[in-house]
Design an enzyme around this catalytic site. Structure first.
Site, PDB file in Angstrom:
ATOM      1  N   ASP A 147       0.772  -1.220  -0.236  1.00 39.59           N
ATOM      2  CA  ASP A 147      -0.057  -0.039  -0.004  1.00 39.59           C
ATOM      3  C   ASP A 147       0.709   1.081   0.025  1.00 39.59           C
ATOM      4  O   ASP A 147       0.313   2.324  -0.307  1.00 39.59           O
ATOM      5  CB  ASP A 147      -0.913   0.000   1.061  1.00 39.59           C
ATOM      6  CG  ASP A 147      -0.189  -0.062   2.533  1.00 39.59           C
ATOM      7  OD1 ASP A 147       1.099  -0.010   2.660  1.00 39.59           O
ATOM      8  OD2 ASP A 147      -0.880   0.109   3.585  1.00 39.59           O
ATOM      9  N   HIS A 148       2.279   1.257   0.391  1.00 39.88           N
ATOM     10  CA  HIS A 148       2.922   2.433   0.401  1.00 39.88           C
ATOM     11  C   HIS A 148       3.567   2.739  -0.653  1.00 39.88           C
ATOM     12  O   HIS A 148       3.947   3.965  -0.794  1.00 39.88           O
ATOM     13  CB  HIS A 148       4.009   2.249   1.615  1.00 39.88           C
ATOM     14  CG  HIS A 148       3.406   2.616   3.105  1.00 39.88           C
ATOM     15  ND1 HIS A 148       2.254   1.965   3.390  1.00 39.88           N
ATOM     16  CD2 HIS A 148       3.848   3.355   4.090  1.00 39.88           C
ATOM     17  CE1 HIS A 148       2.218   2.330   4.796  1.00 39.88           C
ATOM     18  NE2 HIS A 148       2.976   3.316   4.960  1.00 39.88           N
ATOM     19  N   ASP A 199       3.446  -0.730  11.437  1.00 43.58           N
ATOM     20  CA  ASP A 199       2.913   0.691  11.038  1.00 43.58           C
ATOM     21  C   ASP A 199       2.269   1.509  12.224  1.00 43.58           C
ATOM     22  O   ASP A 199       1.690   0.542  12.974  1.00 43.58           O
ATOM     23  CB  ASP A 199       2.020   0.485   9.696  1.00 43.58           C
ATOM     24  CG  ASP A 199       1.379   1.908   9.507  1.00 43.58           C
ATOM     25  OD1 ASP A 199       2.248   2.163   8.299  1.00 43.58           O
ATOM     26  OD2 ASP A 199       0.885   2.450   9.818  1.00 43.58           O
ATOM     27  N   ARG A 225      -1.963  12.685  10.175  1.00 40.48           N
ATOM     28  CA  ARG A 225      -0.830  13.166  10.521  1.00 40.48           C
ATOM     29  C   ARG A 225      -0.628  14.511   9.590  1.00 40.48           C
ATOM     30  O   ARG A 225      -0.649  14.438   8.313  1.00 40.48           O
ATOM     31  CB  ARG A 225       0.505  12.106  10.367  1.00 40.48           C
ATOM     32  CG  ARG A 225       1.599  12.406  11.161  1.00 40.48           C
ATOM     33  CD  ARG A 225       2.274  11.032  11.194  1.00 40.48           C
ATOM     34  NE  ARG A 225       2.042  10.336  12.432  1.00 40.48           N
ATOM     35  CZ  ARG A 225       2.282   8.948  12.608  1.00 40.48           C
ATOM     36  NH1 ARG A 225       2.873   8.394  11.802  1.00 40.48           N
ATOM     37  NH2 ARG A 225       1.883   8.130  13.553  1.00 40.48           N
ATOM     38  N   SER A 252       5.509   8.012  12.723  1.00 39.23           N
ATOM     39  CA  SER A 252       5.695   6.459  12.050  1.00 39.23           C
ATOM     40  C   SER A 252       6.555   5.535  12.907  1.00 39.23           C
ATOM     41  O   SER A 252       7.416   5.848  13.527  1.00 39.23           O
ATOM     42  CB  SER A 252       6.189   6.558  10.701  1.00 39.23           C
ATOM     43  OG  SER A 252       6.436   5.445   9.983  1.00 39.23           O
ATOM     44  N   ARG A 298       8.635   3.509  11.557  1.00 43.02           N
ATOM     45  CA  ARG A 298       9.661   3.015  10.686  1.00 43.02           C
ATOM     46  C   ARG A 298      11.078   3.107  11.528  1.00 43.02           C
ATOM     47  O   ARG A 298      11.389   3.856  11.967  1.00 43.02           O
ATOM     48  CB  ARG A 298       9.831   3.956   9.526  1.00 43.02           C
ATOM     49  CG  ARG A 298      10.231   5.435   9.894  1.00 43.02           C
ATOM     50  CD  ARG A 298      10.345   6.345   8.757  1.00 43.02           C
ATOM     51  NE  ARG A 298       8.741   6.774   8.466  1.00 43.02           N
ATOM     52  CZ  ARG A 298       8.130   7.703   7.718  1.00 43.02           C
ATOM     53  NH1 ARG A 298       9.163   8.560   7.475  1.00 43.02           N
ATOM     54  NH2 ARG A 298       6.904   7.927   7.467  1.00 43.02           N
TER      55      ARG A 298
END
Length: 780
Positions: free
Chosen positions: A127-128, A192, A474, A669, A671
């Site tokens: 999806d990213h 995520d 965000r 995030s 990440r």
């Protein structure tokens, strides 16, 4: 050496690994599959019930819903030490979910572990990596072509290691989880930060870094600091223009971006029943913006209705049987309680530049005029993992339909992001998509798109001051379009639609009038739409790849010359000494999110190549020495240059370095690249006033030292030209502060104390060089 399979068996025995194919046959009371895609993996409410009863007897008090689900997944409920906010819990999550940007590194780490198969049901969701440019179909085709190498890696790695693979175009990970995998009482971890979306279906769903996901996929108990519990009591009911999004926008204004740190936010009270299941998911999703570990709602009839509509009536029936364990106990105690009367709640819009700057929609125009924020709205964007449900699209279409009836279209540009292929197909069938196109919208691909910076924006130049309004979660500086002068505001999809039609922040749809094509004034009525489609959902295209039963012949190739993928090399072990004469790479001023540390947008293409993506290290952070981004002094040459270049210079010359940060360092995030990159380029410690939860854990997993000032004012004692020595590592122990000697250029020194939150297991990660290194040690 013993065969590897024997080593794995020994590791699993040593770590008390629960293999999920064994667990699945233990459920005798009722066999209901976790999902249609895993028909032989069963929901373990019987085990949840057993563990809850053990813990309740030990604690001798009523339990919150959060406690029931979390403690119900303890690895050793009879002996686990439990104290909110202090002890570390060893948990057994039910499943793992990964989005494609973070899944690359997670799967590379899992490959490095040497384990043959994942130990719990796991999925990858593409999806990213789909950039919003021209529209859904064209953008999807382009993404498949550009990212073919990455998609092939993820598909083959999933097939090899037993991971389900959702192809590009399937939709956003959190919407897919809500439709297929979340259920009341589940403990799910996802790579995520908006994984808490699943709390809308009564699960404890927690965002983590890839290394945490590897632990769970390897069958190792997952560690989580025992969360505090913040109760949000809802009374009254939603009506008119007020939406579920306004609940979390209000909460964000109360708690701020770090007010939920270390806590689960648990919604309860009579107002809950006025919120749809997908509305509850919206509220839980954006709980990530207050730093919460996760958020959750109690099981109710709205969840039962959603489960049935998404083809999971059997799960709903089982949940009814175990309902007492899926709601809080009467008389349970929260660490903090917030009360919100939904009858009095007004539509909100938060921003710019931070998601906790809350304004009622009725007041934001006046505030914008006072602050000098642009009033004209250049783009309105609806969708994202936060607000892309059938109900969201229906309410937006209801607003658009009124404008069309009076001959109006959007004055602003307008984009629509469906949350999943199922949502896209259903809103096309039911006419919502066409209404939104007719009012001037462009329907984008089923993907994250502009929400995470995957937006090829053409209507402005970088540096041009402008305003956008979104239904996203965000709105940090430059997040959506990489333009630091874009003032991004977050609100509900229906308010975005109304504001895009009006074209200005000065418009309040509750009171203000629009002028129709015929010159007559009219007021938009509050939107009303079905919570769920009256017919069944249209599933759209089949986009799921089952892992094969036999993957022995499956190959996973990573080219040594690839610019997108790179196999991992182990990080170096701690040398047993104190960290002496650390150079300060940068002293960060103010907010430093994971977007500042490891930018997204165009950098997403390097998420599987650690060396290449390290070229974005801290390029968005503001250097306190000169007030600039991506400009730091090289302590050797005395020249200013980009942060990554300076870090690489230090690494090449054997100079170890440290970062000094401000409050809530690493918010945003999940990440883990924001932790991998400093480790890869020679960083040894990050010292701040405070950390965001996920980032602090990610740093520990990669063998770095996340430390905090015992006295936050000591931040002011350190200057970019100083050198630091961290003492006490030989006696490194939980709860024992470390000393930091600050060496100033004039020869003077001073010593300060640094706190940490390491437990014994995390200290072992540091000594081994990383959590992955420690896992390998246990195999030998």
């Amino acid at each position: 050496m013993a065969p590897y399979s024997l080593l794995v068996t020994r590791l699993q025995k040593a770590l008390c690994v629960r293999q999920y194919h064994v667990a699945s046959v233990l459920c005798q009371r009722a066999k209901v599959a976790m999902s249609h895609f895993e028909p032989n993996e069963y929901i373990r409410y019987d085990l949840l019930e057993k563990n809850i009863n053990i813990v309740r007897k030990r604690l001798n008090r009523p339990l919150t819903l959060s406690e029931k689900i979390v403690y119900g997944h303890l690895d050793d409920p009879a002996n686990q030490e439990i104290e909110r906010g202090k002890t570390y819990l060893r948990l057994r999550p039910d499943r793992v979910a990964m989005q494609d940007a973070t899944a690359q590194m997670a799967m590379l780490q899992f490959i490095s572990s040497g384990l043959p198969k994942v130990a719990v049901p796991s999925t990858i969701h593409c999806d990213h990596l789909i950039e919003a440019q021209l529209g859904g179909e064209k953008d999807l085709r382009r993404a498949k072509d550009i990212n073919q190498e990455v998609y092939n890696f993820l598909a083959t790695a999933g097939a090899k290691y037993g991971v389900g693979f959702w192809r590009p175009g399937s939709g956003i990970i959190h919407q897919i989880i809500l439709e297929n995998y979340a259920y009341p009482g589940v403990l799910l971890i996802g790579t995520d930060s908006h994984t808490p979306n699943g709390g809308g279906l009564g699960g404890i769903c927690i965002g983590v870094g890839g290394a945490d996901a590897v632990d769970v996929m390897a069958g190792i108990p997952w560690e989580l600091k025992c969360p505090k519990v913040i109760g949000v009591k809802l009374t009254g009911s939603l009506s008119g223009w007020t939406s579920p999004k306004d609940v979390i926008l209000k909460v964000a204004g109360i708690l701020t971006v770090k007010g939920g740190t270390g806590a689960i936010v648990e919604y309860h009270g009579p107002g809950v029943d006025s919120i749809s299941c997908t509305g509850m998911a919206t509220i839980c999703n954006m709980g990530a913006e207050i730093g919460a570990t996760t958020s959750v709602f109690p099981y109710n009839h709205r969840m039962k209705k959603y489960l049935s509509k998404t083809g999971r009536a059997d799960i709903a029936n089982l949940a009814e049987e175990f309902k007492d364990h899926l709601v809080p106990d009467p008389g349970c105690q929260y660490d903090q309680v917030i009360e919100i009367n939904l009858n009095e709640l007004k539509p909100h819009i938060n921003g710019p530049f931070t998601p906790d700057l809350a304004h009622p929609v009725a007041e934001v125009g006046t505030v914008a005029e006072k602050e000098g924020w642009p009033l004209d709205i250049r783009v309105g964007l609806i969708g994202s993992c936060t607000n892309s449900s059938y109900e969201d699209m229906g309410r937006s279409a209801a607003v658009a339909k009124q404008a069309l009836a009076h001959g109006l279209k959007c004055k602003s540009q307008f984009t629509i992001t469906p949350g999943s292929e199922q949502i896209r197909a259903t809103i096309e069938r039911d006419g919502y998509a066409q209404i939104l196109r007719d009012v001037g919208g462009i329907v984008l691909a089923n993907a994250c798109g502009p929400c995470i910076g995957q937006w090829d924006r053409k209507d402005i130049k970088k540096g041009e001051k402008n305003t956008i309004v979104t239904s996203y979660n965000r709105n940090f500086t430059g997040r959506n379009d990489a333009n630091p002068e874009t003032h991004a505001f977050v609100t509900s999809p229906e308010i975005v639609t109304a504001l895009a039609i009006a074209g200005t922040l000065k418009f309040n749809p509750e009171t203000d009038f629009l002028t129709g094509k015929d010159g007559k004034k009219f007021k938009l009525e509050a939107p009303d739409a079905d919570e769920l489609p009256r017919s069944d959902f249209d599933p759209g295209q089949d986009t799921y790849q089952h892992p094969p039963k036999d993957s022995s012949g499956q190959r996973v190739d990573v080219s040594p010359t690839s610019q997108r993928l790179q196999l991992l090399e182990p990080f170096d072990k701690w040398d047993g000494k104190d960290l002496e004469d650390l150079q300060i790479l940068i002293k960060v001023k103010g907010k430093c999110t994971t977007d500042h540390i490891s930018a997204a947008g165009p950098w997403l293409k390097f998420r599987g190549h650690l060396d290449n993506i390290s070229n974005n290290l801290l390029i968005g952070a503001i250097n306190i020495e000169n007030g600039k981004a991506n400009s730091v002094r090289n302590a050797v040459t005395q020249e200013f240059g980009p942060v990554p270049d300076t870090a690489r210079y230090y690494k090449k010359h054997g100079i170890r370095w440290v970062v000094i940060g401000d409050e809530n360092y690493g918010e945003g995030s999940s990440r883990e690249h924001a932790a991998l990159e400093p480790r890869h380029l020679g960083g040894r410690a990050i010292i701040t006033k405070s950390f965001a939860r996920i980032h602090e854990t990610n740093l520990k997993k990669q063998g770095l030292l996340p430390l905090t000032f015992a006295d936050p004012s000591d931040y002011n004692k350190i200057h970019p030209v100083d050198k630091l020595t961290i003492q006490g590592l030989k006696d490194f122990a939980p709860g024992k502060p470390l000393k930091c000697v600050i060496k100033h250029p004039n020869g003077t020194q001073e010593t300060i104390l640094l706190n940490h939150t390491f437990n014994e297991t995390q200290i072992e990660w540091f000594r081994a060089g990383s959590a992955l290194n420690r896992m390998k040690e246990l195999q030998q």
